[in-house]
Structure formats: structure tokens, C-alpha cells
Design a protein around this motif. Structure first.
Motif, PDB file in Angstrom:
ATOM      1  N   ALA A   1      24.421  34.965  39.706  1.00 60.69           N
ATOM      2  CA  ALA A   1      24.261  35.960  39.010  1.00 60.69           C
ATOM      3  C   ALA A   1      25.577  36.190  38.080  1.00 60.69           C
ATOM      4  N   LEU A   2      25.324  36.486  36.890  1.00 64.21           N
ATOM      5  CA  LEU A   2      26.543  36.469  35.945  1.00 64.21           C
ATOM      6  C   LEU A   2      27.101  37.932  36.045  1.00 64.21           C
ATOM      7  N   GLU A   3      26.127  38.829  36.611  1.00 61.09           N
ATOM      8  CA  GLU A   3      26.654  40.289  36.760  1.00 61.09           C
ATOM      9  C   GLU A   3      26.451  40.618  38.172  1.00 61.09           C
ATOM     10  N   ILE A   4      27.523  41.126  38.866  1.00 67.47           N
ATOM     11  CA  ILE A   4      27.348  41.654  40.118  1.00 67.47           C
ATOM     12  C   ILE A   4      27.404  43.179  40.066  1.00 67.47           C
TER      13      ILE A   4
ATOM     14  N   HIS B   1      28.105  46.742  40.974  1.00 69.80           N
ATOM     15  CA  HIS B   1      29.228  47.460  41.741  1.00 69.80           C
ATOM     16  C   HIS B   1      28.605  48.868  42.021  1.00 69.80           C
ATOM     17  N   ASP B   2      28.419  49.037  43.214  1.00 67.70           N
ATOM     18  CA  ASP B   2      27.826  50.532  43.471  1.00 67.70           C
ATOM     19  C   ASP B   2      28.802  51.561  43.983  1.00 67.70           C
ATOM     20  N   GLU B   3      30.151  51.085  43.861  1.00 69.46           N
ATOM     21  CA  GLU B   3      31.165  52.035  44.143  1.00 69.46           C
ATOM     22  C   GLU B   3      31.924  52.409  42.835  1.00 69.46           C
ATOM     23  N   LEU B   4      32.582  53.478  42.874  1.00 72.68           N
ATOM     24  CA  LEU B   4      33.528  54.181  41.964  1.00 72.68           C
ATOM     25  C   LEU B   4      34.767  53.504  41.671  1.00 72.68           C
TER      26      LEU B   4
END
Lengths: 212, 10
Positions: free
Chosen positions: B2-5, B7-10
Motif C-alpha cells: 500500500a502506498l498509504e499506511i 495511521h489511527d493515532e494522533l
């Protein structure tokens, strides 16, 4: 979401709001490093570009928008509205010594070599050292207002709590982000000296002042 | 990959 992550986020939010209120109520940004605040605005901008590309949750989106908004509001207060009170002479840390190496590192060490991902990595690395101009300013003047130390404590606690969050996520979710963890460790270590002074002086009712 | 990971954190 676990308790460490949530309290970390709230601690971060508290830090940002304490700083905004301190400047707003005192009508002064004396003792505050404008350079650190510009770095934080860059950090949030580079990291939260994914607001435009992916949706995670209402919580996630609202916090990002609040963080970015407050960061720019703080920079505005320091460099425009209360510029006359800004102590530029003591805010003499050379930020290019942080931004350039951190930019290079982000290009070299990242999860994926794509523009958004490199910007995310850059923001993680930059955040870990963005407080240095502020700590440098305090070491130069030898003192900090108590409200400023509360700001720094909340800001330092935020990444410390994230470290616990990552331990939690590793055990319970198998989640593991080496870049965030190493940068988070560096960030937390930079606060250790300050944490010591905060606990031994500020919490005992004394003003934070350093020996000459 | 994936080119985009995400990120679910702030």
C-alpha cells in the motif's frame, strides 16, 4: 482505544489549551518559544494531511482539527496579536539544525517511500525534538513561569502515556510501529530533566528557576 | 504494498 491513549490525547489537548489560555489571559507570550510553536504547527500540518485522504473516526478527525486550529491560533497570538511581548532575543535556537536533519532522516528511514508517508514520518521525527527551542529558552533565561511548567508537564506526559499505549497495543493487538516508538522514546527522554525539576520544585510550590 | 499506511493515532 485504551486508557493510556485516551489520557495521552487529553493531556496533549490540556497542554495546548493551557498555553493558549496563558497567552490570552495574560495578554503576553513572555517566556514562550515562538519557534517551538511554529514547529508544532508544522508537525500537525504534515501529519494530518490524511484528513483529506482517509477517515478513521469522528474522534480522530475532531482532535486533529482542534490540534491544528489551536497550533495556528497560538502562532498567531505570538507572532501577530501579542508580538510586542514576544521575547525573540531569548528564542535563539537554530531550528534549521532540527528541521534539515529530521527531513533527511524522514526520506531515508520510513515505512513507505510515498509523499504522504514521508511527511507523516517527518512530523513524527520533528515532534520528538520540537520542544528543544522552548527548553533552550528556559535554560537561557534560567526560569519559567509556573503556568508554562504546567504546559510542559502535560505536553511531556502525552508522549510518555503513548509509550504505555504502545506497550498495550503490542500485547493486545500485535500493533507495532517502530518509527513512532523510537521517536516517542527520544521525545520522552528529552523531558526527563524537566520532569525531575517539575516534581522536586513546582509541585512543592516553588517557581522553576535554574542555578546560574 | 500500500502506498498509504493508515495511521489511527494522533
Amino acid at each position: 482505544m485504551n486508557i493510556f491513549r485516551l489520557t495521552g490525547d487529553l493531556s496533549h489537548l490540556a497542554a495546548i489549551i493551557i498555553l493558549l489560555l496563558k497567552i490570552w489571559k495574560s495578554r503576553s507570550c513572555a517566556g514562550i518559544s515562538g519557534k517551538s510553536q511554529i514547529l508544532f504547527a508544522i508537525v500537525f500540518t504534515a501529519r494530518y494531511l490524511d484528513l483529506l485522504t482517509s477517515f478513521i473516526s469522528v474522534y480522530n478527525t475532531s482532535m486533529k482539527v482542534i490540534y491544528i486550529g489551536c497550533a495556528y491560533a497560538t502562532v498567531y497570538l505570538i507572532y501577530a496579536k501579542f508580538r510586542a511581548t514576544y521575547d525573540g532575543n531569548h528564542d535563539s535556537f537554530r531550528v534549521e539544525f532540527l528541521v534539515v536533519p529530521v527531513g533527511g532522516l524522514a526520506v531515508l528511514i520510513n515505512h513507505t517511500f510515498s509523499p504522504l508517508e514521508i511527511l507523516w514520518t517527518f512530523s513524527i521525527y520533528l515532534e520528538s525534538v520540537a520542544i528543544l527551542p522552548q527548553l533552550f529558552m528556559i535554560s537561557k533565561t534560567g526560569e519559567a513561569e509556573t503556568i508554562t511548567t504546567h504546559y510542559l508537564f502535560c505536553l511531556g506526559m502525552y508522549r510518555t502515556l503513548y509509550l504505555f499505549n504502545w506497550v498495550w497495543r503490542f500485547y493486545f493487538e500485535g500493533f507495532f510501529d517502530m518509527i513512532a516508538i523510537v521517536a516517542g522514546l527520544v521525545q520522552t527522554v528529552l523531558y526527563c530533566d524537566f520532569f525531575y525539576l517539575y516534581v522536586t520544585k513546582v509541585l512543592k510550590g516553588k517557581k522553576l528557576s535554574l542555578p546560574a | 504494498h500500500a502506498l498509504e499506511i493508515p495511521h489511527d493515532e494522533l
